[in-house]
Design an enzyme around this catalytic site. Structure first.
Site, PDB file in Angstrom:
ATOM      1  N   SER A   1     -23.437 -41.285 -26.744  1.00 14.80           N
ATOM      2  CA  SER A   1     -22.760 -39.993 -26.886  1.00 14.80           C
ATOM      3  C   SER A   1     -21.568 -40.124 -27.820  1.00 14.80           C
ATOM      4  CB  SER A   1     -22.277 -39.550 -25.504  1.00 14.80           C
ATOM      5  OG  SER A   1     -21.331 -38.512 -25.617  1.00 14.80           O
TER       6      SER A   1
ATOM      7  N   TYR B   1     -18.422 -40.794 -16.839  1.00 11.58           N
ATOM      8  CA  TYR B   1     -19.703 -40.612 -17.534  1.00 11.58           C
ATOM      9  C   TYR B   1     -19.624 -41.251 -18.923  1.00 11.58           C
ATOM     10  CZ  TYR B   1     -22.754 -38.357 -20.890  1.00 11.58           C
ATOM     11  OH  TYR B   1     -23.609 -38.158 -21.939  1.00 11.58           O
TER      12      TYR B   1
ATOM     13  N   LYS C   1     -21.523 -44.698 -20.937  1.00 11.43           N
ATOM     14  CA  LYS C   1     -22.184 -44.725 -22.248  1.00 11.43           C
ATOM     15  C   LYS C   1     -21.588 -45.841 -23.113  1.00 11.43           C
ATOM     16  CE  LYS C   1     -25.154 -41.540 -21.528  1.00 11.43           C
ATOM     17  NZ  LYS C   1     -26.569 -41.931 -21.385  1.00 11.43           N
TER      18      LYS C   1
HETATM   19  N1  UFG Z   1     -16.075 -24.568 -23.371  1.00 10.87           N
HETATM   20  C1  UFG Z   1     -15.464 -23.377 -23.051  1.00 10.87           C
HETATM   21  N2  UFG Z   1     -15.913 -22.685 -21.950  1.00 10.87           N
HETATM   22  C2  UFG Z   1     -16.924 -23.162 -21.168  1.00 10.87           C
HETATM   23  C3  UFG Z   1     -17.543 -24.390 -21.516  1.00 10.87           C
HETATM   24  C4  UFG Z   1     -17.074 -25.070 -22.622  1.00 10.87           C
HETATM   25  O1  UFG Z   1     -14.545 -22.917 -23.717  1.00 10.87           O
HETATM   26  O2  UFG Z   1     -17.268 -22.497 -20.182  1.00 10.87           O
HETATM   27  C5  UFG Z   1     -15.596 -25.295 -24.564  1.00 10.87           C
HETATM   28  C6  UFG Z   1     -15.028 -26.658 -24.203  1.00 10.87           C
HETATM   29  O3  UFG Z   1     -13.680 -26.543 -23.826  1.00 10.87           O
HETATM   30  C7  UFG Z   1     -15.254 -27.413 -25.485  1.00 10.87           C
HETATM   31  C8  UFG Z   1     -16.516 -26.791 -26.092  1.00 10.87           C
HETATM   32  O4  UFG Z   1     -16.679 -25.540 -25.415  1.00 10.87           O
HETATM   33  O5  UFG Z   1     -14.185 -27.171 -26.347  1.00 10.87           O
HETATM   34  C9  UFG Z   1     -17.741 -27.615 -25.852  1.00 10.87           C
HETATM   35  O6  UFG Z   1     -17.808 -27.938 -24.486  1.00 10.87           O
HETATM   36  P1  UFG Z   1     -19.132 -28.542 -23.811  1.00 10.87           P
HETATM   37  O7  UFG Z   1     -18.813 -28.771 -22.364  1.00 10.87           O
HETATM   38  O8  UFG Z   1     -20.308 -27.719 -24.145  1.00 10.87           O
HETATM   39  O9  UFG Z   1     -19.307 -29.900 -24.579  1.00 10.87           O
HETATM   40  P2  UFG Z   1     -18.322 -31.155 -24.674  1.00 10.87           P
HETATM   41  O10 UFG Z   1     -18.034 -31.306 -26.122  1.00 10.87           O
HETATM   42  O11 UFG Z   1     -17.192 -31.099 -23.760  1.00 10.87           O
HETATM   43  O12 UFG Z   1     -19.276 -32.235 -24.046  1.00 10.87           O
HETATM   44  C10 UFG Z   1     -20.219 -32.847 -24.798  1.00 10.87           C
HETATM   45  C11 UFG Z   1     -21.376 -33.341 -23.930  1.00 10.87           C
HETATM   46  C12 UFG Z   1     -20.925 -34.434 -23.013  1.00 10.87           C
HETATM   47  C13 UFG Z   1     -20.133 -35.468 -23.759  1.00 10.87           C
HETATM   48  C14 UFG Z   1     -18.986 -34.802 -24.481  1.00 10.87           C
HETATM   49  C15 UFG Z   1     -18.131 -35.733 -25.269  1.00 10.87           C
HETATM   50  O13 UFG Z   1     -21.906 -32.283 -23.162  1.00 10.87           O
HETATM   51  O14 UFG Z   1     -22.082 -35.051 -22.471  1.00 10.87           O
HETATM   52  O15 UFG Z   1     -19.538 -33.875 -25.399  1.00 10.87           O
HETATM   53  O16 UFG Z   1     -18.819 -36.222 -26.355  1.00 10.87           O
HETATM   54  F1  UFG Z   1     -19.623 -36.403 -22.923  1.00 10.87           F
END
Ligand code: UFG
Length: 339
Positions: A127, A152, A156
């Site tokens: 990841s 998590y 990785k």
């Molecule tokens: N976000 C919102 N509202 C929500 C959900 C997400 O504003 O309800 C925002 C988050 O704050 C973030 C962006 O959307 O800024 C993306 O969030 P995600 O949760 O979709 O994805 P992440 O980048 O946090 O997570 C992803 C993968 C994980 C991994 C992580 C770090 O889903 O498995 O990237 O690489 F660990």
């Protein structure tokens, strides 16, 4: 005879799309899944898309006896794609032991059984979380890693390190570490897609569930980041592009003869903000999305996107599908699932 590939976690989100891509490219996938976060009706859905019955074993990758029996029955395996893992960031903070136990033990067991059966080619789901918040953007595979902000992510990073140590020890294993950015979207048929348990924590499923009325409104976590519109930036990659990258990577491993670890960023090379995601969704769906701005979410990095040159040069692969198409496909899947 088509090359047989064992796909652990093959009934899951990225796994199931990869099964479709493997079949489309003349490979023969065999699924191993414990269905802890997937539904056995996946096999019917895969048949609906591909017209094929995919062989599967219901087994847990931490169960060495079960894994040995599978490898024994599938003697001529050419490689393994190891997706099987727990993947909820929030859950991992509450249950770290479960995450370390499951994710590392499963990788360790799979890698050891592969060695027993002389199968070197291993594709490992890593990841972008291993980069933490990088100092420079975009990140390439040589960008220094920094500690992830949750258990998590640590599993990785440690999984990557374990595979490197294994290669250094001279073990007959050839791993490719695939660092996924943000996988989104669904197969265009709408038959398979992302089905999180309970309320989604990821952005795109939250958006699509809000659009079909399963959630009241989206909360955008933070609009005061140092980015052009104040919201976080991510590299969202269509899951079918990601699936095709796994096929390209396997074909590369099947051709390769040198031992060693290879690492690939899998993203699009483009950063898209959370705000862009919301407005693009509104455009493609023709619907106004209820949203509010909320505080920043703990552990979120402000911005990250990938340099994907290495995957293009070595694997001859690059993401082809647009973010808008990914949202369209995710929405189609959601509409079908809600109906
Ligand atoms: N976000 C919102 N509202 C929500 C959900 C997400 O504003 O309800 C925002 C988050 O704050 C973030 C962006 O959307 O800024 C993306 O969030 P995600 O949760 O979709 O994805 P992440 O980048 O946090 O997570 C992803 C993968 C994980 C991994 C992580 C770090 O889903 O498995 O990237 O690489 F660990």
């Amino acid at each position: 005879m088509p090359n047989k590939i064992l796909v652990t976690g093959g009934a899951g989100y990225i796994g199931s799309h990869t099964i479709v891509a493997l079949l489309e490219n003349g490979l023969e996938p065999i699924i191993v899944d414990n269905f802890s976060n997937a539904n056995p009706d996946m096999l019917e859905r895969l048949k609906g898309i591909t017209g094929r019955d995919v062989k599967f074993y219901r087994a847990d990758c931490t169960d060495r006896r079960a894994m040995r029996m599978i490898f024994e029955s599938e003697k001529d395996l050419k490689g393994v794609i190891h997706f099987a893992a727990l993947k909820s960031v929030a859950e991992s903070i509450l249950q770290p032991g479960r995450y370390y136990q499951n994710n590392l033990n499963a990788l360790w067991t799979v890698a050891e059984v592969m060695q027993e059966f002389d199968i070197p080619n291993l594709v490992f789901s890593s990841s972008a979380t291993v980069y933490g918040q990088p100092v420079e953007l975009p990140v390439n595979e040589n960008t220094p890693l920094s500690p992830p902000t949750n258990p998590y992510g640590n599993t990785k990073l440690q999984g990557e390190q374990y595979l490197r140590d294994l290669v250094t020890s001279g073990a007959a294993i050839r791993p490719a570490l695939l660092r996924y950015f943000n996988p989104v979207g669904a197969h265009p048929s709408g038959l398979i897609g992302e089905a999180p348990l309970g309320a989604p924590s990821n952005l795109v499923p939250y958006i699509t569930q809000t659009a079909v009325g399963m959630r009241q409104q989206l909360t955008i976590f933070g609009n005061n980041y140092n980015t052009p519109d104040g919201t976080c930036i991510r590299d969202f990659i269509h899951v079918m592009d990601l699936a095709e990258a796994h096929v390209a990577c396997l074909q590369h491993l099947l051709r390769a003869s040198d031992p060693g670890v290879e690492t690939f960023n899998l993203g699009t090379g483009r950063g898209v903000s959370v705000w862009n995601a919301v407005t693009t969704f509104e455009e493609i769906s023709g619907k106004a999305l209820p949203y509010q701005f909320g505080p920043r979410r703990n552990g979120d990095v402000p911005a990250i996107w990938a340099n994907v040159d290495r995957a293009q040069e070595v694997l001859n692969w690059k993401a082809e599908r647009s973010f808008a198409l990914a949202l369209e496909d995710a929405y189609r899947w959601q509409l079908k699932a809600a109906s």
